[in-house]
Write an enzyme that holds these catalytic residues in place. Structure first.
Site, mmCIF file in Angstrom:
data_model
loop_
_atom_site.group_PDB
_atom_site.id
_atom_site.type_symbol
_atom_site.label_atom_id
_atom_site.label_comp_id
_atom_site.label_asym_id
_atom_site.label_seq_id
_atom_site.Cartn_x
_atom_site.Cartn_y
_atom_site.Cartn_z
ATOM 1 N N HIS A 225 0.832 -1.207 0.000
ATOM 2 C CA HIS A 225 0.000 0.000 0.000
ATOM 3 C C HIS A 225 0.871 1.263 0.000
ATOM 4 O O HIS A 225 0.508 2.287 0.567
ATOM 5 C CB HIS A 225 -0.995 -0.002 1.174
ATOM 6 C CG HIS A 225 -2.062 -1.043 0.984
ATOM 7 N ND1 HIS A 225 -3.205 -0.797 0.248
ATOM 8 C CD2 HIS A 225 -2.136 -2.322 1.386
ATOM 9 C CE1 HIS A 225 -3.946 -1.904 0.227
ATOM 10 N NE2 HIS A 225 -3.317 -2.854 0.897
ATOM 11 N N THR A 226 2.018 1.141 -0.636
ATOM 12 C CA THR A 226 2.899 2.292 -0.806
ATOM 13 C C THR A 226 2.882 2.792 -2.245
ATOM 14 O O THR A 226 3.267 3.925 -2.504
ATOM 15 C CB THR A 226 4.356 1.928 -0.442
ATOM 16 O OG1 THR A 226 4.670 0.685 -1.093
ATOM 17 C CG2 THR A 226 4.527 1.761 1.059
ATOM 18 N N GLY B 129 -4.673 -12.931 -4.428
ATOM 19 C CA GLY B 129 -3.778 -11.811 -4.152
ATOM 20 C C GLY B 129 -2.437 -11.963 -4.847
ATOM 21 O O GLY B 129 -1.443 -11.375 -4.430
ATOM 22 N N SER C 233 -4.829 -10.797 -12.462
ATOM 23 C CA SER C 233 -5.328 -9.836 -13.452
ATOM 24 C C SER C 233 -4.192 -9.072 -14.119
ATOM 25 O O SER C 233 -4.236 -8.830 -15.326
ATOM 26 C CB SER C 233 -6.377 -8.892 -12.866
ATOM 27 O OG SER C 233 -6.080 -8.545 -11.566
ATOM 28 N N ASP D 184 1.768 -4.156 -9.516
ATOM 29 C CA ASP D 184 1.533 -5.509 -10.040
ATOM 30 C C ASP D 184 1.878 -5.597 -11.525
ATOM 31 O O ASP D 184 2.480 -6.569 -11.978
ATOM 32 C CB ASP D 184 0.071 -5.915 -9.818
ATOM 33 C CG ASP D 184 -0.321 -5.826 -8.353
ATOM 34 O OD1 ASP D 184 0.591 -5.819 -7.510
ATOM 35 O OD2 ASP D 184 -1.524 -5.750 -8.073
ATOM 36 N N TYR E 127 -10.263 -0.977 -0.566
ATOM 37 C CA TYR E 127 -8.982 -0.536 -1.140
ATOM 38 C C TYR E 127 -9.072 0.941 -1.508
ATOM 39 O O TYR E 127 -8.204 1.752 -1.155
ATOM 40 C CB TYR E 127 -8.663 -1.394 -2.362
ATOM 41 C CG TYR E 127 -7.352 -1.084 -3.040
ATOM 42 C CD1 TYR E 127 -6.178 -1.730 -2.668
ATOM 43 C CD2 TYR E 127 -7.284 -0.147 -4.070
ATOM 44 C CE1 TYR E 127 -4.975 -1.455 -3.299
ATOM 45 C CE2 TYR E 127 -6.091 0.133 -4.709
ATOM 46 C CZ TYR E 127 -4.935 -0.524 -4.325
ATOM 47 O OH TYR E 127 -3.749 -0.247 -4.959
HETATM 48 C C1 GLA Z 1 -2.901 -4.446 -4.979
HETATM 49 C C2 GLA Z 1 -2.747 -3.325 -5.999
HETATM 50 C C3 GLA Z 1 -1.330 -2.781 -5.975
HETATM 51 C C4 GLA Z 1 -0.902 -2.410 -4.555
HETATM 52 C C5 GLA Z 1 -1.209 -3.549 -3.592
HETATM 53 C C6 GLA Z 1 -0.938 -3.167 -2.164
HETATM 54 O O1 GLA Z 1 -2.108 -5.544 -5.336
HETATM 55 O O2 GLA Z 1 -3.033 -3.791 -7.294
HETATM 56 O O3 GLA Z 1 -1.234 -1.674 -6.838
HETATM 57 O O4 GLA Z 1 -1.517 -1.217 -4.151
HETATM 58 O O5 GLA Z 1 -2.547 -3.979 -3.692
HETATM 59 O O6 GLA Z 1 0.406 -2.958 -1.951
#
Ligand code: GLA
Length: 411
Positions: free
Chosen positions: A46-47, A138, A142, A186, A238
């Site tokens: 979450h950075t 997670g 996608s 991601d 989110y």
């Molecule tokens: C998901 C989002 C990423 C990131 C993570 C948390 O995977 O797609 O962009 O924000 O959560 O680090």
């Protein structure tokens, strides 16, 4: 797990099968076969939407796309093996518009849309997909789907796009077409990771560094514990965390939380307490964190990424363990994106002698990563599985995260 491409022979076989299936579905051979991987994030959670630091690595699990161009402005997408009854979804490129649902086909459609919106000369294509990236775990299935589509179209239409640009266009597709407000981590992991490395990415200026992460060579293993609790980024939590980060940055007068130096965190928290009148030590009641806690997580998490890199650069991989575990506590207590199953995985792994563990990815379910001494890996996995059974949870799926290659053309 057997559904990874462990050897070159495995990979070649899957590529061949995917090409054969394409031929069955569309009646002609594909031009090529491309691959993009899932990922775990080692540290930096979450950075990425705070202009901060992340450190993902690619998994050996991949999404393959066999593809051929079309001249009639139509995009056809299909997935499923010969035992399934996957349908071909057919979309006209000039009729694509954001949020035009379509389930999983929205991801490849979004890529074609984003490339065209960027002014790139992309025409139609037939695409057939085969994936071993677990969905809803997670692990960025996608992003793998997006990036493999972007790379296939890039090659089919000789666009010559750089990897980071592909990742940005894929993020644009997910944000604006699919409607998920994710950051850039991601897609960059899927596009840019390399074998045997973790990828250090500064999400502000998008500079990258491939950091050697030779787990096997050091007698270590990184386990993925898929809790099988489906995580959904689109469910609002989110976006809500993102909005809180933005509110925190505004209140502190900075562009993004990245701009709050670690040394100034206490002063920043005092300032927020004075402005919001909140004590900053608890949730307002609905499970969401308060703004001080959110800021504290992001600022300390950026610092943990820097600390992890320093330890890896010093050749002390084992020493990153405690940082992972402290990072989990921050996501659990401050950012509040963990869940009971993830907490149990981390706790049970720690009790069984793991070097460190944390949830990975967006949270609210999905997977944890556990750093273990190689000889202890099976025992730690067994203890986590036992703890899940004792708590009445579904059995987790546990497998090693071998740092693997990013997106590439296979055939
Ligand atoms: C998901 C989002 C990423 C990131 C993570 C948390 O995977 O797609 O962009 O924000 O959560 O680090």
């Amino acid at each position: 797990m057997t559904d990874t491409d462990r050897t070159t022979a495995d990979r070649d076989r899957r590529a061949r099968q995917t090409a054969e299936r394409f031929q069955e579905v569309y009646g002609a051979a594909p031009t090529g076969v491309w691959a993009a991987p899932g990922r775990v994030n080692l540290i930096g959670e979450h950075t990425d939407y705070n202009d901060g630091f992340v450190m993902p690595l690619a998994l050996p699990h991949t999404t393959l796309a066999a593809a051929a161009p079309r001249t009639d402005g139509v995009l056809r997408v299909h997935s499923g093996d010969s035992s399934g009854n996957g349908q071909i979804a057919e979309l006209r490129l000039d009729a694509l518009h954001p949020a035009s649902d379509g389930g999983w086909a929205g991801y490849p459609a979004g890529i074609a849309w984003a490339l065209r919106e960027a002014g790139l000369p992309v025409g139609g294509a037939d695409l057939h997909y085969d994936s071993t990236v677990p969905v809803g775990a997670g692990l960025s299935s996608s992003a793998a789907l997006e990036v493999v589509t972007a790379l296939a179209l890039d090659d089919l239409y000789a666009l010559g796009l750089a990897r980071q640009r592909l990742a940005q266009l894929a993020q644009r597709a997910e944000n604006a077409f699919v409607g998920v407000p994710c950051g850039i981590m991601d897609q960059t992991a899927a596009a840019c990771c390399t074998d045997g490395h973790a990828l250090f990415l500064d999400t502000r200026d998008l500079t990258q560094r491939q950091v050697p992460f030779d787990l096997a060579g050091e007698g270590l293993r990184l386990l993925v514990v898929d809790t099988r609790v489906k995580h959904e980024l689109g469910d609002g939590a989110y976006a809500q965390r993102r909005a809180m980060c933005e509110r925190g940055a505004r209140a502190l007068g900075v562009h993004a939380l990245r701009d709050v130096p670690y040394a100034q965190l206490p002063a920043a928290l005092d300032r927020l307490a004075a402005e919001t009148g909140a004590p900053g030590d608890g949730a307002p009641g609905d499970g969401a964190p308060d703004v001080q806690a959110v800021v504290r997580h992001v600022v300390t998490e950026n610092r943990r990424v820097e600390d992890v890199i320093a330890r890896l650069d010093a050749g002390d991989t084992r020493a990153i363990g405690p940082l992972l575990t402290v990072g989990h506590a921050s996501l659990r207590d401050d950012f509040r994106v963990s869940c009971a199953e993830l907490d149990l995985a981390v706790e049970a792994a720690g009790a069984a002698g793991a070097l460190g563990a944390r949830m990975t990815g967006g949270g609210f379910g999905g997977s944890a990563v556990v750093l273990v001494e190689e000889p202890a890996a099976d025992a730690v996995a067994a203890r986590v599985t036992e703890a899940f059974a004792a708590a009445g949870y579904a059995a987790p799926r546990i497998f090693p995260a071998v740092p693997s290659a990013g997106a590439r053309r296979l055939v």
